[in-house]
Design an enzyme around this catalytic site. Structure first.
Site, PDB file in Angstrom:
ATOM      1  N   HIS A 179       0.502   4.192  -2.811  1.00  0.00           N
ATOM      2  CA  HIS A 179       0.207   5.578  -2.456  1.00  0.00           C
ATOM      3  C   HIS A 179       1.364   6.501  -2.821  1.00  0.00           C
ATOM      4  CE1 HIS A 179      -3.492   5.268   0.316  1.00  0.00           C
ATOM      5  NE2 HIS A 179      -3.429   4.187  -0.448  1.00  0.00           N
ATOM      6  N   ASN A 221      -4.434   8.670   3.861  1.00  0.00           N
ATOM      7  CA  ASN A 221      -3.228   8.179   4.530  1.00  0.00           C
ATOM      8  C   ASN A 221      -3.312   8.224   6.049  1.00  0.00           C
ATOM      9  OD1 ASN A 221      -2.117   7.823   1.999  1.00  0.00           O
ATOM     10  ND2 ASN A 221      -0.923   9.715   2.044  1.00  0.00           N
ATOM     11  N   ARG A 233       0.828  -1.209   0.000  1.00  0.00           N
ATOM     12  CA  ARG A 233       0.000   0.000   0.000  1.00  0.00           C
ATOM     13  C   ARG A 233       0.864   1.263   0.000  1.00  0.00           C
ATOM     14  NH1 ARG A 233      -3.650   2.769   4.027  1.00  0.00           N
ATOM     15  NH2 ARG A 233      -5.453   3.474   2.824  1.00  0.00           N
ATOM     16  N   HIS A 244      -6.004  -6.141  -2.946  1.00  0.00           N
ATOM     17  CA  HIS A 244      -6.835  -6.117  -1.741  1.00  0.00           C
ATOM     18  C   HIS A 244      -7.089  -7.523  -1.192  1.00  0.00           C
ATOM     19  CE1 HIS A 244      -8.663  -1.858  -2.552  1.00  0.00           C
ATOM     20  NE2 HIS A 244      -7.400  -1.822  -2.201  1.00  0.00           N
TER      21      HIS A 244
END
Length: 334
Positions: free
Chosen positions: A73, A101, A69, A200
């Site tokens: 990001h 975040n 992740r 995911h």
């Protein structure tokens, strides 16, 4: 090896026309990235990162999802430049307090430890952006996912952008048209999106990000299936209407600690935890993405191959502004 032993180791035409009008964010020069970038200056870089990731995932399996992740990001804001790792200072506002975040992006201590080992091995050589890209790949492999070669040679940005983090990172509440446009702006198409969101399968979500879903259209998308109703009841226990924002639930309710294609079955059953995920299957304009979901559920090898290709494609988004190789991933060099 001794160190490792210590750990025991196509969608609607109108939509297509809209997307073609959106400018793509291209890498500054993808040819600057190569598999041999550190072959002479830090030949053990992958071994160092892999060893530390083995320790981190063994200590806490969720670290695999956390590192993946972080890389995602990072790449969605200014390109893959390590900007997501920067702490706030008197002269710099970082991205850690961005809506997508704050209270959820973790794993920074793992990055610190890997960087410390790399600096001891090859001082001032390996960028934090490359560290994240390699660690994300190793995270996937360590929980059963595919391997891919990671081109390296990224630089660390000297700036961060809270505004871009709030604008560019997809959110759990957004619809399919918005989601595809956000990926398209980064040079990633709908096929890339479905594959990348497939990560995911090892992810967890905060109650604050799935409350609207479980108290909204979950029953409808799951067609009021009794088995789905039992799962929904558990989700409501985890995520009450009021409070419990930081309570978490796996996005793959079956094999959350293994990187596989079971997540796509969840979408087909209408049980996607996040609205943004379920949209890929249930949206009225999502026949193309729904077809891709079907293919990935039917063929895990196809999913693994596309995921690997899409991770390389995303990792090739670099920051046109260039940068440096940070000594600490949390601060620009002085």
């Amino acid at each position: 090896m001794a160190t490792a032993a210590l750990c025991f180791r196509g969608f609607a035409l109108s939509m297509a026309i809209f997307l073609l009008a959106v400018p793509l964010l291209m890498a500054q020069d993808p040819s600057n990235l190569s598999l041999e970038h550190y072959s002479k200056t830090c030949p053990n870089v992958e071994h160092v990162v892999r060893t530390e990731m083995e320790c981190a995932v063994r200590d806490e399996p969720r670290n695999a999802a956390l590192m993946l992740r972080l890389h995602f990001h990072d790449c969605f804001v200014q390109g893959c430049d390590g900007s997501v790792l920067l702490d706030d200072t008197e002269t710099l506002i970082g991205e850690k307090q961005a809506d997508q975040n704050v209270n959820s992006l973790k794993g920074f201590e793992v990055v610190d430890k890997i960087k410390e080992k790399l600096e001891a091995e090859c001082p001032g050589t390996v960028s934090c952006a490359d560290l994240l890209a390699i660690a994300a790949r190793d995270a996937v492999v360590l929980v059963g996912g595919p391997y891919w070669d990671v081109p390296v040679g990224r630089l660390d940005s000297k700036e961060a952008s809270l505004d871009l983090a709030n604008k560019d990172i997809p959110t759990a509440q957004q619809g399919l048209v918005t989601l595809i446009s956000k990926f398209w702006e980064k040079g990633l198409d709908a096929t890339d999106m479905v594959a990348l969101v497939g990560s995911h399968t090892i992810g967890f979500a905060r109650c604050a990000n799935f409350r609207d879903r479980v108290y909204g259209d979950f029953e409808m998308t799951s067609k009021y299936n009794p088995a789905s109703a039992t799962y929904l009841s558990k989700l409501k226990e985890i995520c009450p209407l009021d409070g419990g924002d930081d309570n978490i639930s796996a996005m793959d309710s079956h094999t959350s600690s293994t990187f596989d294609n079971a997540y796509f079955e969840t979408l087909i059953k209408g049980e996607g935890l996040l609205n943004s995920d379920q949209e890929m299957w249930s949206s009225v304009v999502g026949y193309s993405t729904a077809d891709t979901v079907n293919k990935y559920w039917a063929d895990p090898a196809l999913f693994f191959k596309q995921f690997s290709d899409s991770m390389v494609k995303m990792g090739n988004i670099t920051n046109p502004a260039g940068g440096e190789v940070r000594k600490s991933c949390r601060f620009v060099n002085t």
